[in-house]
Scaffold this active site. Structure first.
Site, PDB file in Angstrom:
ATOM      1  N   LYS A   1       1.495 -83.855 -50.731  1.00 11.14           N
ATOM      2  CA  LYS A   1       1.935 -83.882 -52.120  1.00 11.14           C
ATOM      3  C   LYS A   1       0.850 -83.383 -53.069  1.00 11.14           C
ATOM      4  O   LYS A   1      -0.322 -83.732 -52.925  1.00 11.14           O
ATOM      5  CB  LYS A   1       2.330 -85.313 -52.500  1.00 11.14           C
ATOM      6  CG  LYS A   1       3.016 -85.438 -53.823  1.00 11.14           C
ATOM      7  CD  LYS A   1       3.508 -86.844 -54.048  1.00 11.14           C
ATOM      8  CE  LYS A   1       4.218 -86.910 -55.401  1.00 11.14           C
ATOM      9  NZ  LYS A   1       4.606 -88.260 -55.739  1.00 11.14           N
TER      10      LYS A   1
ATOM     11  N   GLY B   1      -6.212 -86.915 -51.264  1.00  8.23           N
ATOM     12  CA  GLY B   1      -6.477 -86.128 -50.060  1.00  8.23           C
ATOM     13  C   GLY B   1      -6.034 -84.679 -50.201  1.00  8.23           C
ATOM     14  O   GLY B   1      -6.742 -83.757 -49.784  1.00  8.23           O
ATOM     15  N   CYS B   2      -4.893 -84.471 -50.797  1.00 10.47           N
ATOM     16  CA  CYS B   2      -4.361 -83.110 -50.955  1.00 10.47           C
ATOM     17  C   CYS B   2      -5.200 -82.306 -51.950  1.00 10.47           C
ATOM     18  O   CYS B   2      -5.402 -81.104 -51.770  1.00 10.47           O
ATOM     19  CB  CYS B   2      -2.902 -83.151 -51.385  1.00 10.47           C
ATOM     20  SG  CYS B   2      -1.842 -83.911 -50.124  1.00 10.47           S
ATOM     21  N   THR B   3      -5.683 -82.976 -52.977  1.00 11.28           N
ATOM     22  CA  THR B   3      -6.550 -82.297 -53.939  1.00 11.28           C
ATOM     23  C   THR B   3      -7.877 -81.922 -53.285  1.00 11.28           C
ATOM     24  O   THR B   3      -8.373 -80.800 -53.460  1.00 11.28           O
ATOM     25  CB  THR B   3      -6.778 -83.185 -55.180  1.00 11.28           C
ATOM     26  OG1 THR B   3      -5.507 -83.443 -55.784  1.00 11.28           O
ATOM     27  CG2 THR B   3      -7.697 -82.515 -56.182  1.00 11.28           C
TER      28      THR B   3
ATOM     29  N   ALA C   1      -7.148 -78.911 -50.991  1.00  7.22           N
ATOM     30  CA  ALA C   1      -6.902 -77.683 -51.747  1.00  7.22           C
ATOM     31  C   ALA C   1      -8.187 -77.163 -52.383  1.00  7.22           C
ATOM     32  O   ALA C   1      -8.458 -75.952 -52.347  1.00  7.22           O
ATOM     33  CB  ALA C   1      -5.837 -77.929 -52.811  1.00  7.22           C
TER      34      ALA C   1
END
Length: 178
Positions: free
Chosen positions: A66, A71-73, A76
């Site tokens: 998401k 974690g995704c930030t 990325a």
């Protein structure tokens, strides 16, 4: 009461047939597989066709849960920070998750992301790749696929918790194929 029981039995039997036939049609992508063709909209609302880049670039296709979560930030931003290194390895970075085009645009702007984010709102491409879910199917998985210019999957890295390692593993494999 017997009637309701029969209806429930028929319902569950029908559902199990549907699930079994669906799972038999979907083959999980593995090392050596040819990457499946797909089209999705990117963060700029442009149609992205995977076939348009096959043969031109190595690909780093990563699925993440998401936009704008910790974690995704981190993942990325790690891809963003190594963008030039991926470029030198003749690789294109493609991030895919189920959020909308607008969510991807906001995420990309907020974190100055310099690579393609694709919106897979129905999770059809995620399912096409066979990306597993975590936490009893509640959390979409985090998996990275390294694909060579011929469209063959060379490496798969699956780790929900070690988001930044997706970047180092992708670079390691790309350096091996130079």
């Amino acid at each position: 009461m017997k009637f309701i029981f029969k209806i429930l039995c028929i319902f569950f039997f029908t559902c199990s047939l549907s699930i079994n036939s669906y799972s038999q049609k979907m083959e999980k992508i593995s090392v050596g597989s040819t990457v499946p063709s797909f089209e999705l909209k990117d963060q700029y609302c442009n149609q992205f066709n995977l076939d348009s880049v096959l043969g031109k670039k190595n690909l780093v296709v990563y699925f993440y849960p998401k936009d704008d979560t910790p974690g995704c930030t981190a993942e990325a931003c790690a891809f963003r920070d190594q963008f030039e290194v991926f470029k030198e390895a003749d690789a294109m970075i493609i991030g895919i998750s189920g959020q909308s085009v607008k969510s991807h645009m906001d995420f990309a702007k907020k974190h100055n992301l310099n690579f393609t984010l694709l919106s897979d709102e129905g999770n059809l491409v995620r399912k096409m790749f066979g990306v597993p879910t975590n936490l009893f199917g509640l959390l979409p998985g985090r998996v990275t696929y390294i694909v060579n210019k011929k469209g063959k999957v060379l490496f798969i890295f699956n780790s929900q918790n070690d988001a930044k390692k997706h970047v180092s593993e992708a670079l390691r494999i790309l350096n091996e194929i130079k």
